[in-house]
Write a protein that holds these residues in place. Structure first.
Motif, short mmCIF file in Angstrom:
data_model
loop_
_atom_site.label_atom_id
_atom_site.label_comp_id
_atom_site.label_asym_id
_atom_site.label_seq_id
_atom_site.Cartn_x
_atom_site.Cartn_y
_atom_site.Cartn_z
N ASN A 197 10.44 -0.08 27.40
CA ASN A 197 9.84 -0.91 26.35
C ASN A 197 9.76 -0.08 25.06
OD1 ASN A 197 8.50 -2.94 24.99
ND2 ASN A 197 6.54 -2.62 26.03
N ASP A 198 10.74 -0.22 24.18
CA ASP A 198 10.91 0.69 23.04
C ASP A 198 11.19 -0.09 21.75
OD1 ASP A 198 11.23 3.00 21.55
OD2 ASP A 198 13.12 3.59 22.47
N LEU A 199 10.22 -0.87 21.32
CA LEU A 199 10.37 -1.68 20.11
C LEU A 199 9.20 -1.45 19.17
CD1 LEU A 199 11.86 -4.03 18.55
CD2 LEU A 199 10.27 -5.58 19.73
N ALA A 200 9.50 -1.24 17.90
CA ALA A 200 8.46 -1.18 16.86
C ALA A 200 8.81 -2.17 15.77
CB ALA A 200 8.35 0.23 16.28
N LEU A 201 7.79 -2.69 15.10
CA LEU A 201 7.98 -3.65 14.02
C LEU A 201 7.34 -3.10 12.75
CD1 LEU A 201 7.04 -6.90 15.98
CD2 LEU A 201 9.35 -6.09 15.42
N VAL A 202 8.11 -3.11 11.68
CA VAL A 202 7.66 -2.62 10.38
C VAL A 202 7.47 -3.81 9.45
CG1 VAL A 202 8.25 -1.22 8.36
CG2 VAL A 202 8.76 -0.38 10.67
N LYS A 203 6.26 -3.98 8.95
CA LYS A 203 5.97 -5.08 8.02
C LYS A 203 6.55 -4.73 6.66
CE LYS A 203 2.11 -7.46 5.75
NZ LYS A 203 0.63 -7.52 5.63
N VAL A 204 7.42 -5.59 6.16
CA VAL A 204 8.05 -5.36 4.85
C VAL A 204 7.03 -5.63 3.75
CG1 VAL A 204 9.95 -6.01 3.32
CG2 VAL A 204 10.29 -6.03 5.80
N ASP A 205 6.90 -4.71 2.81
CA ASP A 205 5.99 -4.93 1.69
C ASP A 205 6.35 -6.22 0.96
OD1 ASP A 205 4.77 -2.58 2.37
OD2 ASP A 205 5.32 -1.48 0.56
N ALA A 206 5.35 -6.95 0.52
CA ALA A 206 5.57 -8.26 -0.10
C ALA A 206 6.55 -8.19 -1.26
CB ALA A 206 4.23 -8.83 -0.57
N ALA A 207 6.49 -7.11 -2.03
CA ALA A 207 7.37 -6.97 -3.19
C ALA A 207 8.83 -6.81 -2.80
CB ALA A 207 6.93 -5.78 -4.04
N ASP A 208 9.09 -6.47 -1.53
CA ASP A 208 10.47 -6.22 -1.09
C ASP A 208 11.05 -7.31 -0.20
OD1 ASP A 208 10.77 -3.73 -2.43
OD2 ASP A 208 9.58 -2.76 -0.88
N VAL A 209 10.25 -8.32 0.13
CA VAL A 209 10.73 -9.39 1.02
C VAL A 209 11.95 -10.09 0.41
CG1 VAL A 209 10.16 -11.65 1.99
CG2 VAL A 209 8.54 -9.75 2.18
N ALA A 210 12.00 -10.21 -0.90
CA ALA A 210 13.13 -10.88 -1.57
C ALA A 210 14.44 -10.12 -1.42
CB ALA A 210 12.82 -11.08 -3.04
N LYS A 211 14.38 -8.88 -0.91
CA LYS A 211 15.59 -8.06 -0.72
C LYS A 211 16.15 -8.20 0.70
CE LYS A 211 13.68 -4.45 -3.75
NZ LYS A 211 13.25 -3.02 -3.79
#
Length: 289
Positions: free
Chosen positions: A143-157
């Motif tokens: 079980n080797d999964l991590a999730l990184v929350k994208v900063d709001a200012a960068d979601v459009a990228k």
């Protein structure tokens, strides 16, 4: 296969088995999905380099949760603090949730390349398993999964499509058979930014019933190398199978092991996350190299 100066040629691994812990869906609800950047100009996508505390790994897929928050996934061991040989996520320490992660392009042995976005570590299966007191050996190992929350200012990228191949088209739920074709896009800094070396294909070695479907060993034309950790793998129909965890040494030298994404995502949704789902690519899957 988190790559850093501390772990110069290492592959932190993960071998385990368990029971599908929670139901999941294969694509984010249309109402929750943001407007994605065009695939040909997006700076954050599957295959993007991700740096955590100086260590580089590769993004697998894009995800959203029930609140519409956007995440990019990589391997949990990419945020691990143990030695490169530590492979058990239940007893290896990790950086804390909230740790800064950067999205970069063009990294190499001498440079981290250009930073194109930032995020924060929002979920780590290794952290979650320790908090839950997980004891199943197969779950702890694979079980080797991590999730990184994208900063709001960068979601459009962000765009969810896998470069070169397109997709994903959903999540694979029935495993792989020996000889099945698989597709991936690794982006280790060891390749010095040479994009033609990133897309590669391979074949499954068949699932091992002993691990309960948690792992899928396979061979690729060029094996995953340190820095490729976290890369996503697709089946012949473009479904997301799993996440690259380690380079195998024994009993199958130069093989790769990938953790089962369906199981990893189900575990996340029953251990701290809420309604996290895979986002399908905006580009059609095209398995032609």
């Amino acid at each position: 296969m988190r790559f850093s100066a501390k772990h110069a040629a290492a592959a932190a691994a993960v071998l385990s088995s368990g029971v599908l812990a929670a139901a999941f869906s294969t694509a984010a609800p249309a109402s929750a999905a943001p407007t994605w950047a065009p695939a040909d100009t997006a700076q954050i996508h599957p295959g993007t380099m991700m740096y955590t505390d100086g260590a580089q790994c590769t993004a697998n897929f894009v995800y959203t949760d029930s609140a519409g928050v956007v995440y990019v996934g990589y391997a949990a061991h990419c945020a691990g603090t143990g030695a490169a040989t530590d492979t058990n996520g239940c007893n290896t320490q990790s950086l804390p949730l909230g740790t800064k992660v950067t999205f970069n392009e063009g990294g190499s042995l001498v440079s981290d390349g250009t930073q194109v976005g930032t995020g924060t570590l929002a979920y780590s299966s290794w952290d979650a398993m320790k908090k839950a007191g997980e004891t199943d050996p197969n779950t702890c190992a694979y079980n080797d999964l991590a999730l990184v929350k994208v900063d709001a200012a960068d979601v459009a990228k962000v765009n969810p499509s896998v470069p070169f191949w397109g997709g994903p088209t959903g999540i694979d739920t029935d495993g792989t058979a020996a000889g099945d074709r698989v597709y991936t896009y690794g982006n280790s800094s060891l390749r010095a930014g040479l994009e033609p070396l990133s897309p590669h294909t391979g074949v499954s070695l068949g699932d091992d019933p002993a691990d309960g479907g948690w792992s899928h060993p396979l061979y690729t034309v060029t094996p995953g190398i340190p820095g490729d950790s976290g890369s996503g793998f697709l089946s012949a129909d473009g479904s997301a199978i799993g996440v690259l965890s380690t380079l195998g040494l024994l009993p199958l030298p130069a093989s790769n092991n990938i953790g089962d994404l369906a199981k990893e995502l189900a575990y996340a949704n029953s251990h701290g996350m809420s309604g996290v789902t895979l986002v399908n690519g905006t580009e059609p899957f095209s398995p032609i190299l």
